[in-house]
Scaffold this active site. Sequence first.
Site, PDB file in Angstrom:
ATOM      1  N   GLN A   1      13.156 -14.257   4.521  1.00  0.00           N
ATOM      2  CA  GLN A   1      11.907 -15.018   4.567  1.00  0.00           C
ATOM      3  C   GLN A   1      11.450 -15.155   3.117  1.00  0.00           C
ATOM      4  O   GLN A   1      11.012 -14.177   2.503  1.00  0.00           O
ATOM      5  CB  GLN A   1      10.862 -14.259   5.389  1.00  0.00           C
TER       6      GLN A   1
ATOM      7  N   ARG B   1       0.802  -1.232   0.000  1.00  0.00           N
ATOM      8  CA  ARG B   1       0.000   0.000   0.000  1.00  0.00           C
ATOM      9  C   ARG B   1       0.834   1.280   0.000  1.00  0.00           C
ATOM     10  O   ARG B   1       0.302   2.382  -0.055  1.00  0.00           O
ATOM     11  CB  ARG B   1      -0.964  -0.016   1.194  1.00  0.00           C
TER      12      ARG B   1
ATOM     13  N   ARG C   1      49.224  39.077 -14.853  1.00  0.00           N
ATOM     14  CA  ARG C   1      48.160  39.581 -15.723  1.00  0.00           C
ATOM     15  C   ARG C   1      48.773  40.491 -16.770  1.00  0.00           C
ATOM     16  O   ARG C   1      49.900  40.947 -16.628  1.00  0.00           O
ATOM     17  CB  ARG C   1      47.131  40.357 -14.913  1.00  0.00           C
TER      18      ARG C   1
ATOM     19  N   SER D   1      41.500  40.299  -5.820  1.00  0.00           N
ATOM     20  CA  SER D   1      40.243  39.822  -6.387  1.00  0.00           C
ATOM     21  C   SER D   1      40.418  39.207  -7.768  1.00  0.00           C
ATOM     22  O   SER D   1      41.312  39.583  -8.526  1.00  0.00           O
ATOM     23  CB  SER D   1      39.263  40.991  -6.498  1.00  0.00           C
TER      24      SER D   1
ATOM     25  N   ALA E   1      37.602  38.651  -3.441  1.00  0.00           N
ATOM     26  CA  ALA E   1      36.390  38.294  -4.172  1.00  0.00           C
ATOM     27  C   ALA E   1      36.738  37.659  -5.508  1.00  0.00           C
ATOM     28  O   ALA E   1      37.638  38.109  -6.209  1.00  0.00           O
ATOM     29  CB  ALA E   1      35.544  39.540  -4.400  1.00  0.00           C
TER      30      ALA E   1
ATOM     31  N   ASN F   1       1.631   1.985   6.822  1.00  0.00           N
ATOM     32  CA  ASN F   1       1.292   1.129   5.687  1.00  0.00           C
ATOM     33  C   ASN F   1       1.143   1.937   4.411  1.00  0.00           C
ATOM     34  O   ASN F   1       1.183   1.399   3.321  1.00  0.00           O
ATOM     35  CB  ASN F   1      -0.006   0.378   5.969  1.00  0.00           C
TER      36      ASN F   1
ATOM     37  N   THR G   1       3.562 -13.639  10.545  1.00  0.00           N
ATOM     38  CA  THR G   1       4.556 -13.147  11.508  1.00  0.00           C
ATOM     39  C   THR G   1       5.301 -14.282  12.226  1.00  0.00           C
ATOM     40  O   THR G   1       6.482 -14.147  12.532  1.00  0.00           O
ATOM     41  CB  THR G   1       3.888 -12.217  12.543  1.00  0.00           C
TER      42      THR G   1
HETATM   43  C1  UD1 Z   1       0.024  -7.856  13.300  1.00  0.00           C
HETATM   44  C2  UD1 Z   1      -0.515  -8.691  14.451  1.00  0.00           C
HETATM   45  C3  UD1 Z   1      -1.662  -7.948  15.112  1.00  0.00           C
HETATM   46  C4  UD1 Z   1      -1.179  -6.583  15.592  1.00  0.00           C
HETATM   47  C5  UD1 Z   1      -0.570  -5.820  14.441  1.00  0.00           C
HETATM   48  C6  UD1 Z   1       0.048  -4.544  14.948  1.00  0.00           C
HETATM   49  C7  UD1 Z   1      -0.218 -11.036  13.770  1.00  0.00           C
HETATM   50  C8  UD1 Z   1      -0.861 -12.259  13.252  1.00  0.00           C
HETATM   51  N1  UD1 Z   1      -0.980  -9.962  13.943  1.00  0.00           N
HETATM   52  O1  UD1 Z   1      -1.014  -7.751  12.366  1.00  0.00           O
HETATM   53  O2  UD1 Z   1      -2.185  -8.677  16.218  1.00  0.00           O
HETATM   54  O3  UD1 Z   1      -2.268  -5.862  16.157  1.00  0.00           O
HETATM   55  O4  UD1 Z   1       0.466  -6.596  13.801  1.00  0.00           O
HETATM   56  O5  UD1 Z   1       0.502  -3.784  13.885  1.00  0.00           O
HETATM   57  O6  UD1 Z   1       0.974 -11.072  14.057  1.00  0.00           O
HETATM   58  N2  UD1 Z   1       5.893  -9.603   8.484  1.00  0.00           N
HETATM   59  C9  UD1 Z   1       6.915 -10.392   8.001  1.00  0.00           C
HETATM   60  N3  UD1 Z   1       6.599 -11.529   7.337  1.00  0.00           N
HETATM   61  C10 UD1 Z   1       5.323 -11.927   7.141  1.00  0.00           C
HETATM   62  C11 UD1 Z   1       4.277 -11.109   7.639  1.00  0.00           C
HETATM   63  C12 UD1 Z   1       4.606  -9.956   8.314  1.00  0.00           C
HETATM   64  O7  UD1 Z   1       8.094 -10.086   8.156  1.00  0.00           O
HETATM   65  O8  UD1 Z   1       5.125 -12.995   6.543  1.00  0.00           O
HETATM   66  C13 UD1 Z   1       6.240  -8.361   9.187  1.00  0.00           C
HETATM   67  C14 UD1 Z   1       5.797  -7.136   8.421  1.00  0.00           C
HETATM   68  O9  UD1 Z   1       6.843  -6.644   7.610  1.00  0.00           O
HETATM   69  C15 UD1 Z   1       5.457  -6.154   9.527  1.00  0.00           C
HETATM   70  C16 UD1 Z   1       5.040  -7.047  10.678  1.00  0.00           C
HETATM   71  O10 UD1 Z   1       5.543  -8.310  10.406  1.00  0.00           O
HETATM   72  O11 UD1 Z   1       6.577  -5.411   9.940  1.00  0.00           O
HETATM   73  C17 UD1 Z   1       3.536  -7.076  10.854  1.00  0.00           C
HETATM   74  O12 UD1 Z   1       2.959  -7.639   9.715  1.00  0.00           O
HETATM   75  P1  UD1 Z   1       1.513  -7.239   9.224  1.00  0.00           P
HETATM   76  O13 UD1 Z   1       1.159  -8.074   8.083  1.00  0.00           O
HETATM   77  O14 UD1 Z   1       1.413  -5.772   9.074  1.00  0.00           O
HETATM   78  O15 UD1 Z   1       0.630  -7.701  10.492  1.00  0.00           O
HETATM   79  P2  UD1 Z   1      -0.816  -7.231  10.825  1.00  0.00           P
HETATM   80  O16 UD1 Z   1      -1.787  -7.976  10.002  1.00  0.00           O
HETATM   81  O17 UD1 Z   1      -0.916  -5.775  10.813  1.00  0.00           O
HETATM   82 CA    CA Z   2       0.417  -3.874  10.077  1.00  0.00          CA
END
Ligand code: UD1
Ligand code: CA
Length: 450
Positions: A71, A14, A430, A395, A370, A218, A77
């Site tokens: 990853q 986004r 000069r 200058s 200058a 985001n 996460t």
């Molecule tokens: C996550 C939390 C949510 C919390 C919110 C706060 C989970 C399942 N949910 O949701 O409870 O309220 O953050 O902002 O954890 N990332 C990775 N790899 C992935 C997915 C994410 O590295 O496969 C990283 C993203 O870059 C980001 C962070 O983890 O920095 C959070 O990921 P995002 O997808 O934004 O989680 P939310 O759905 O917002």
């Molecule tokens: Ca998020």
Amino acid sequence: MKRALILAGGLGKRMHSPRPKVIHEILGKPVIKWVIDVAKKAGIDDVAVVVGHNGEAVRNVVGDDVKVYFQPKQLGTADAVKCALEFLDGRVVVLYGDAPLVKPSTVKKLMESEADMTVLTADVKKPDGYGRIVRKDGEILKIVEDVEASVEELKIHEVNSGIYAFNADALRYALKHITPNNQKGEYYLTDAVDILLKAGKSVDAVKIESELEILGMNTQEELSLLFKIARERILISLMDSGVTVEDPTSTFIGPDVRVEPGAVLKPFTFVYGSSFIASESIVGPETTLIDTTVGEKSLVYRSECNGAKVGKRCSVGPFSRLRPGAILDDGVKVGNYVEVKNSHLFESVKAQHLTYLGDATVGAETNVGAGTITCNYDGKKKSRTTIGRRVFIGSNSALVAPVEIGDNAMIGAGSVITNDVPSYALTLGRARQINKEGWVLKKMEANDEK
Ligand code: UD1
Ligand code: CA
């Protein structure tokens, strides 16, 4: 053992940007570096980042002392943490690469809590999108993701920040048991709460006062909001410490800049990088400093300085440009339309107007007239100009490098200097002036006769 793992594997779709989300900058510093510094300021030296899409670009900005794990697929996460399994040891704090405003003191608090898992939470006005903290008798029971939540759970305003501290063993145990049985088909790290409690481990939640600390970004608009908050925090802390900020709405100071109490920042001033401004100096209006040091009681106004060192009681500006390697000793004066690059100006040198000093050494108390130009580039290579003490350069002189001008020498205005000048010499390089007396009159008379 204290470790910090920063999750930055997400796509950041986004943002609509070709660059990974976490390398966008706030006050001249990539967001991911803000987060790394939060960990370091909390006393954690062992830091790792999990990267995904465009990971190489992130790796390039994080620095050599930060480990990087890839990853391959963004499976959630918990999957991201699993990619750094070998890193998990002792007490581990998990941070997000796109949430730079959490305070080091907050991270410290999480690290010091003794539960196997400690969740950082906050009450927010608009909980949409966040995981909700479900409590029973005041104790945390589980975290429910927004998409999974019941109507009742959606009404909860206490949310999961996504920031946690774990005992590594408990975290490993949870990772083994997390499954992607949910709406998104992702491995949710938030499931760790439920899993650990069921395994008889301890889970705690620490709530912070201000929801601002947990803000992530985001979209570009959210990035600008974080920028605004970060900027205000820095300005307020500077003012609290005794720095005068005349117009906070037009002043931008980076997070690693140091300004001593008693310094004055005038409007429309931008100070970034590792700059330092000493007490009783005045910077601005309309000035940019990057990685620049300004000594006590100096004045730098309407100027652009990058990688420069300005001594005490100097005056720079208006419209001066100091480039990398410009070193101004105490009492130097550099004025309008003067550019200095990779040059050392010793004490009390004056170069007040329309001058270029590149790859030069200028001895103490020398006056650069200058329009003086050091011709340091012959189209192939750069050469140095060495000017002694108490030299007077008339200058509009061109000093063709490599060339050396001895102490106390005097150079006539308009000279082109291609040979070394001995000490105490007067040098004129000069064309000699010719006056043809009455020439114009004769020409007029000749015309009249026609
Ligand atoms: C996550 C939390 C949510 C919390 C919110 C706060 C989970 C399942 N949910 O949701 O409870 O309220 O953050 O902002 O954890 N990332 C990775 N790899 C992935 C997915 C994410 O590295 O496969 C990283 C993203 O870059 C980001 C962070 O983890 O920095 C959070 O990921 P995002 O997808 O934004 O989680 P939310 O759905 O917002
Ligand atoms: Ca998020």
